[in-house]
Design a protein around this motif. Structure first.
Motif, PDB file in Angstrom:
ATOM      1  N   GLY C  82      -6.425 -18.015  -4.597  1.00  0.00           N
ATOM      2  CA  GLY C  82      -5.948 -17.764  -3.245  1.00  0.00           C
ATOM      3  C   GLY C  82      -4.691 -16.911  -3.177  1.00  0.00           C
ATOM      4  N   LEU C  83      -3.792 -17.106  -4.131  1.00  0.00           N
ATOM      5  CA  LEU C  83      -2.510 -16.416  -4.055  1.00  0.00           C
ATOM      6  C   LEU C  83      -2.584 -14.920  -4.345  1.00  0.00           C
ATOM      7  CD1 LEU C  83       0.534 -17.300  -3.503  1.00  0.00           C
ATOM      8  CD2 LEU C  83      -1.258 -19.006  -3.329  1.00  0.00           C
ATOM      9  N   PRO C  84      -3.296 -14.510  -5.414  1.00  0.00           N
ATOM     10  CA  PRO C  84      -3.404 -13.058  -5.630  1.00  0.00           C
ATOM     11  C   PRO C  84      -3.998 -12.371  -4.402  1.00  0.00           C
ATOM     12  CG  PRO C  84      -4.169 -14.228  -7.563  1.00  0.00           C
ATOM     13  CD  PRO C  84      -3.924 -15.261  -6.508  1.00  0.00           C
ATOM     14  N   MET C  85      -4.961 -13.009  -3.776  1.00  0.00           N
ATOM     15  CA  MET C  85      -5.585 -12.455  -2.576  1.00  0.00           C
ATOM     16  C   MET C  85      -4.549 -12.337  -1.452  1.00  0.00           C
ATOM     17  SD  MET C  85      -8.428 -11.606  -0.881  1.00  0.00           S
ATOM     18  CE  MET C  85      -9.921 -12.341  -1.562  1.00  0.00           C
ATOM     19  N   ALA C  86      -3.800 -13.416  -1.221  1.00  0.00           N
ATOM     20  CA  ALA C  86      -2.836 -13.432  -0.121  1.00  0.00           C
ATOM     21  C   ALA C  86      -1.722 -12.409  -0.340  1.00  0.00           C
ATOM     22  CB  ALA C  86      -2.251 -14.829   0.038  1.00  0.00           C
ATOM     23  N   ILE C  87      -1.284 -12.291  -1.593  1.00  0.00           N
ATOM     24  CA  ILE C  87      -0.230 -11.319  -1.911  1.00  0.00           C
ATOM     25  C   ILE C  87      -0.790  -9.897  -1.811  1.00  0.00           C
ATOM     26  CG2 ILE C  87       1.304 -10.489  -3.747  1.00  0.00           C
ATOM     27  CD1 ILE C  87       1.418 -13.543  -4.625  1.00  0.00           C
ATOM     28  N   GLY C  88      -2.052  -9.765  -2.232  1.00  0.00           N
ATOM     29  CA  GLY C  88      -2.703  -8.458  -2.163  1.00  0.00           C
ATOM     30  C   GLY C  88      -2.835  -7.956  -0.734  1.00  0.00           C
ATOM     31  N   VAL C  89      -2.977  -8.873   0.211  1.00  0.00           N
ATOM     32  CA  VAL C  89      -3.035  -8.465   1.613  1.00  0.00           C
ATOM     33  C   VAL C  89      -1.748  -7.717   1.961  1.00  0.00           C
ATOM     34  CG1 VAL C  89      -2.918  -9.337   3.984  1.00  0.00           C
ATOM     35  CG2 VAL C  89      -4.654 -10.212   2.422  1.00  0.00           C
ATOM     36  N   GLN C  90      -0.635  -8.258   1.489  1.00  0.00           N
ATOM     37  CA  GLN C  90       0.660  -7.646   1.771  1.00  0.00           C
ATOM     38  C   GLN C  90       0.787  -6.265   1.120  1.00  0.00           C
ATOM     39  OE1 GLN C  90       3.088  -9.324   3.499  1.00  0.00           O
ATOM     40  NE2 GLN C  90       5.018  -8.304   3.002  1.00  0.00           N
ATOM     41  N   THR C  91       0.339  -6.161  -0.136  1.00  0.00           N
ATOM     42  CA  THR C  91       0.622  -4.942  -0.890  1.00  0.00           C
ATOM     43  C   THR C  91      -0.477  -3.887  -0.788  1.00  0.00           C
ATOM     44  OG1 THR C  91      -0.343  -5.916  -2.883  1.00  0.00           O
ATOM     45  CG2 THR C  91       2.034  -6.157  -2.603  1.00  0.00           C
ATOM     46  N   ASP C  92      -1.729  -4.308  -0.641  1.00  0.00           N
ATOM     47  CA  ASP C  92      -2.819  -3.347  -0.786  1.00  0.00           C
ATOM     48  C   ASP C  92      -3.852  -3.348   0.323  1.00  0.00           C
ATOM     49  OD1 ASP C  92      -2.864  -2.017  -3.747  1.00  0.00           O
ATOM     50  OD2 ASP C  92      -1.781  -3.912  -3.685  1.00  0.00           O
ATOM     51  N   MET C  93      -3.716  -4.239   1.279  1.00  0.00           N
ATOM     52  CA  MET C  93      -4.730  -4.286   2.317  1.00  0.00           C
ATOM     53  C   MET C  93      -4.155  -3.950   3.693  1.00  0.00           C
ATOM     54  SD  MET C  93      -6.819  -7.581   0.882  1.00  0.00           S
ATOM     55  CE  MET C  93      -6.663  -7.929  -0.875  1.00  0.00           C
ATOM     56  N   ALA C  94      -2.971  -4.499   3.984  1.00  0.00           N
ATOM     57  CA  ALA C  94      -2.403  -4.276   5.324  1.00  0.00           C
ATOM     58  C   ALA C  94      -1.472  -3.071   5.372  1.00  0.00           C
ATOM     59  CB  ALA C  94      -1.642  -5.536   5.763  1.00  0.00           C
ATOM     60  N   THR C  95      -1.029  -2.575   4.215  1.00  0.00           N
ATOM     61  CA  THR C  95       0.043  -1.572   4.218  1.00  0.00           C
ATOM     62  C   THR C  95      -0.297  -0.148   3.757  1.00  0.00           C
ATOM     63  OG1 THR C  95       0.715  -2.572   2.101  1.00  0.00           O
ATOM     64  CG2 THR C  95       1.960  -3.216   4.070  1.00  0.00           C
ATOM     65  N   PRO C  96      -1.392   0.099   3.028  1.00  0.00           N
ATOM     66  CA  PRO C  96      -1.602   1.472   2.546  1.00  0.00           C
ATOM     67  C   PRO C  96      -1.714   2.509   3.663  1.00  0.00           C
ATOM     68  CG  PRO C  96      -2.968  -0.040   1.297  1.00  0.00           C
ATOM     69  CD  PRO C  96      -2.366  -0.823   2.422  1.00  0.00           C
ATOM     70  N   ALA C  97      -2.439   2.209   4.740  1.00  0.00           N
ATOM     71  CA  ALA C  97      -2.586   3.198   5.810  1.00  0.00           C
ATOM     72  C   ALA C  97      -1.245   3.488   6.471  1.00  0.00           C
ATOM     73  CB  ALA C  97      -3.589   2.689   6.850  1.00  0.00           C
ATOM     74  N   LEU C  98      -0.460   2.440   6.678  1.00  0.00           N
ATOM     75  CA  LEU C  98       0.866   2.614   7.270  1.00  0.00           C
ATOM     76  C   LEU C  98       1.727   3.503   6.369  1.00  0.00           C
ATOM     77  CD1 LEU C  98       3.015   1.920   9.391  1.00  0.00           C
ATOM     78  CD2 LEU C  98       3.392  -0.270   8.222  1.00  0.00           C
TER      79      LEU C  98
END
Lengths: 310, 248, 387
Positions: C82-98
């Motif tokens: 669960g944690l790698p996924m949750a942290i990945g949201v921050q680093t690689d899922m919610a932020t690259p386009a921004l």
């Protein structure tokens, strides 16, 4: 041999270093550095195998400081034509002897655990996970610390060896000064790094019993306290005490498992323990398959008895 | 005040080492290597002293193969300002390392020489004491607390009898024990910055130190396997057995 | 992909953080269905772990994506998925386009704090009626003056109960036939009209909170639009490449660990007079799975090389995502079997990853979506290619 002492009493380790020195062969002279060392040298002279006990009395020798002792050891070693300079592999010897070795331009042998000849020794590396056999150069002399756990203490001599006061002209530095010594904290050692660990299992039955039975044994042995998963899950003790695959994996010199059956998960945490003692009422418990010493019976009788007699 | 910290590249603490079948040593090919954990504590202490304003410059030094530059980079990421690499591809025993470090001290004139109490590969626990001896300077081994005031250091040492406190004049050698501090996490920006910090190369020859001598390693073996256990009948028998093994 | 000393050091800091700051708490977080995202991310931000491949202008390290892959792999040493996924949201899922298309102002307001670990980010693409079928989303963002007025609902939002903002995909035009009506907008989750539904009860990844988010006439400034209006679908497809590569890399270590734990367990567990591992069927299977895992790692590194070289890595990233998810299912299932009843216990490591890694065939684009992308790229469907 450099003999360690405190408060007028020779350290227990000295008799073990004598045992190692006997394996090397030849005359064994123990030297103590003190303000007035005749009495403590006398204790060294009473150890079987010691041929002479020396004492160097100087005001500077009131406290064991390597920087102060080393020049004196070097002066004696050079003057006396000694083939070997030995000390215990405890914090005293480990602090002092490398300083001596460097001044004699000798590569020291640390933690001798077996003596093959006057120059060939076994010593542990990688925290004892490998053993090397080394050959030291005989000249100018061999400097070595002795791993105390590897040698028995030499006995008491029938007749004490002579005691002799000696002096050196070594210049002693003033750059290192003793301030204080605070005796060992009474807190138990850390479970992860403790050399001795006693562990309790579900058979202890309650948190109160766990404390009542395990703590006296731990205090007596100077051991850390561990527990099996079952004991932790039953609430007998804190989870940071759990030993095993999902708890702590430890490698103490001595591990005492009390009322622990020996589930695979638990054994995974102790397989590097040097000596395992198991006390359990079930003679078929798997813990006995890995134990060096197994004792079948009621832990509520046996553990307190062990604590009392150890 | 200048601090020199010596760091050693060793097989990582978590690796379970294997003795080579031919007894020629311990297998290190492809094995994870790290900075000796005790040296990490020494680095941490130096960085803390710099943060307190006691130390103004930290120089990291290592004696060993070309690969050891990685360990120096780690030291630079910790916070060393620059590094010195005494390149030596052969085995370096403590006395030779100490002589090299003494030569480096001769050039750098540090006020504090910090290093781990021992390396976790050879477990020799000698180098710091030897450096102090050859420099004819104070040593404080097994340090668990270090306080610097002016040209003096007050050091608490973890000895078998308890905690010994000594006062030493600087310059001095301090070898650090486990409880002195807890090394920090290396921050990523610092890891990248370390790449650009200077590392000076030298050799034992340049320093006038002979690599020869020391102990001859005859063979390396695995420790004796666990011998078959015994069942004892009484506590007395148990205690006798443990005493016989030197455990009580 | 060349693992330099710096890659190794970044991985080392990550592993140390996981071992000391995450793993000791995972049992509690698993039980509570919640991780302290602000606390953990703030600590990671201080170490520089959240902006490895992000520009230096927003507090990132400005490194190429290979360093991010080293980080993702090291994050896989978590005791739960669960944690790698949750942290990945921050680093690689919610932020690259921004990071790639957001205005400097928008980046300073939302990306810089996310990299510093001061803000928790979430990604809002899936909806009750559209998951992997991204084109089918219903959420709308109407332009009214210098604001967007957003209405709709987003489902399966990782970090959703605690996130400070969500990178939201919404329809900004009336033309629903193509992809040209979609936009990515940063929506602060304390805005009026945002309602977060209580955390969802999941099969696995239980330490990570997942929410449903309702948006009822939520007004956000028009400047919260990422890049250009109408390009959201394309941005999201590009953003997905990071997400998918990250997801693949983040579970390699977990699979490696499951194999090793299984070898340890079966090496000690005796049945029919010998350790289970001594049976050829067991050790051959573990060897085969390990071989597959190394092949997967090689694929991930190859995809990383393409990303670093600036090439279109869609095909290889989709293949890595597909293969990692499929292998995770195969591997955890095969290993669990050898543990017997012990493997069926909730707290065994193999059961943990059996549950947690199951999500990878569904989240971040289902296996079937990966197969569709791969099929198109290879010219098996759509514009058919002649071989």
């Amino acid at each position: 041999m450099v003999g360690q002492h405190a408060e007028g009493k020779l350290d227990n380790g000295v008799a073990k270093v004598v045992c190692a020195a006997k394996a090397v062969g030849g005359d064994i002279e123990v030297v103590v550095f003190a303000t007035a060392g005749a009495a403590v040298a006398g204790q060294a002279a009473a150890i079987e195998g010691v041929t002479k006990a020396l004492h160097v009395d100087r005001a500077e020798n009131e406290h064991p400081l390597a920087a102060v002792l080393a020049p004196q050891v070097v002066a004696l070693a050079k003057a006396g034509g000694y083939t070997h300079v030995l000390a215990a592999g405890n914090t005293f010897g480990k602090d002092l002897l490398p300083r001596v070795a460097a001044l004699l331009d000798v590569q020291q042998v640390s933690d001798v655990m077996a003596v093959h000849s006057t120059t060939s020794f076994d010593r542990p590396i990688y925290a004892g996970n490998a053993i090397v056999t080394v050959e030291a150069m005989a000249a100018p002399c061999v400097v070595a610390t002795v791993r105390l756990a590897s040698f028995q203490a030499a006995g008491t001599a029938g007749a004490a060896a002579p005691v002799e006061a000696v002096s050196t002209d070594a210049q002693l530095p003033a750059h290192t000064r003793f301030v204080s010594l605070a005796a060992q904290k009474s807190e138990r050692p850390d479970l992860q790094s403790a050399t001795r660990v006693v562990s309790g299992g579900r058979a202890l039955g309650s948190a109160e019993k766990f404390k009542e039975v395990m703590e006296p044994l731990a205090d007596k042995l100077g051991a850390a306290i561990g527990a099996s998963r079952a004991a932790v899950d039953s609430g007998y003790c804190a989870s940071d005490m759990q030993v095993g695959q999902t708890g702590k994996i430890i490698a103490p010199e001595l591990y005492v498992a009390c009322g622990i059956s020996g589930a695979i998960q638990h054994l995974a945490g102790i397989k590097d323990a040097r000596t395992i003692v198991a006390i359990n009422k079930d003679p078929d418990a798997p813990i006995f398959e890995v134990a060096d010493f197994g004792l079948v019976g009621d832990l509520f009788q046996l553990v307190p008895e062990f604590a009392q007699k150890a | 005040m200048k601090a020199l910290v010596s760091v050693k590249r060793v097989v990582d603490y978590n690796v379970r080492i294997q003795v080579k079948p031919d007894g020629s040593g311990v297998a290190t090919d492809g094995v994870k290597m790290s900075m000796n954990p005790f040296d990490e504590i020494a680095m941490e202490e130096a960085v803390r002293l710099k943060e307190k304003g006691v130390v103004s410059e930290i120089v990291a030094v290592t004696v060993g193969s070309a690969k050891c530059v990685e360990t120096l980079r780690t030291a630079l990421a910790f916070g060393a300002d620059r590094a010195i690499h005494v390149v030596e591809e052969g085995e370096v025993q403590p006395l030779v390392a100490a002589k090299a470090l003494v030569a480096v001290c001769g050039k750098e004139n540090p006020d504090l020489f910090l290093l781990g109490k021992q390396a976790i590969d050879d477990d020799a626990n000698q180098t710091g004491q030897m450096v102090a001896a050859l420099l004819d300077r104070p040593q404080a081994t097994f340090a668990s607390k270090v306080e610097i005031a002016g040209t003096k250091a007050t050091v608490t040492r973890e000895v078998d009898a308890g905690l010994q406190t000594i006062e030493i004049d600087l310059p001095a050698v301090i070898t650090v024990d486990l409880r002195l501090n807890e090394p920090r996490y290396l921050k990523l920006p610092d890891i990248m910055k370390a790449k650009r910090k200077p590392v000076e190369n030298t050799t034992l020859g340049d320093l006038g130190v002979q690599a020869a001598g020391g102990l001859k390693i005859v063979k390396t073996a695995s420790p004796a396997a666990r011998s078959k256990g015994v069942m004892v009948k009484t506590v007395d028998e148990l205690i006798a057995g443990l005493k016989n093994k030197g455990l009580l | 992909m060349q693992m330099t000393h710096e890659h190794e050091q970044i991985a080392e800091t990550t592993r140390k953080f996981v071992a000391e700051q995450i793993n000791p708490h995972l049992k509690d977080w698993e039980r509570d269905g919640m991780w302290p995202a602000h606390e953990v991310l703030r600590a990671m931000g201080k170490l520089g772990l959240l902006g490895i491949a992000k520009p230096e202008s927003v507090g990132g390290l400005g490194l190429d994506y290979s360093y991010q892959v080293a980080f993702a792999e090291a994050l896989g040493t978590c005791d739960s998925g669960g944690l790698p996924m949750a942290i990945g949201v921050q680093t690689d899922m919610a932020t690259p386009a921004l990071a790639n298309f957001g205005s400097a102002e928008l980046q300073q307001e939302y990306l810089a704090p996310a990299i510093a670990g001061e803000m928790v980010a979430a990604i809002g693409v899936s909806e009750p009626g559209a998951g992997s079928d991204v084109a089918g989303i219903k959420t709308t963002a109407r332009r009214v003056g210098d604001e967007y007025v957003i209405s709709g609902s987003k489902l399966w939002i990782t970090n959703g109960t605690q996130a400070d903002w969500v990178c939201l995909l919404a329809n900004t035009g009336n033309d629903t036939s193509g992809h040209g009506n979609k936009s990515l907008i940063v929506v602060p989750l304390d805005a009026k009209g945002v309602d977060r539904h209580q955390k969802l009860d999941k099969l696995g990844q239980r330490a990570s909170d997942t929410a449903m988010i309702f948006l009822d006439e939520v007004r956000v400034p028009a400047r919260n639009l990422i890049g250009e209006e109408g390009k959201g679908f394309i941005y999201q497809m590009q953003q997905f490449q990071h997400e998918r590569l990250f997801l693949s890399a983040s579970i390699v270590a977990a699979m490696e660990r499951v194999i090793k734990d299984t070898a340890t367990y079966t090496g000690q567990r005796k049945a029919f007079g010998k350790p289970l591992l001594d049976n050829q069927v067991v050790h051959f299977r573990l060897s085969e799975l390990y071989t597959e895992l190394e092949a997967l790692r090689a694929l991930i590194y190859r995809a990383t090389d393409d990303v670093v070289a600036g090439k279109d890595a869609t095909l290889l990233c989709s293949m890595a995502k597909l293969k990692s998810a499929r292998l995770a299912r195969e591997l955890t299932d095969a290993c669990l079997q050898y543990w017997g009843g012990q493997g069926f216990m909730w707290e065994s490591s193999v059961a943990q990853f059996y549950r947690d890694l199951r999500l990878h065939s569904i989240g971040g684009g289902a296996d079937e979506v990966m197969l569709e992308i791969i099929s198109k790229r290879l010219g098996f469907v759509g514009k058919r290619r002649t071989y």
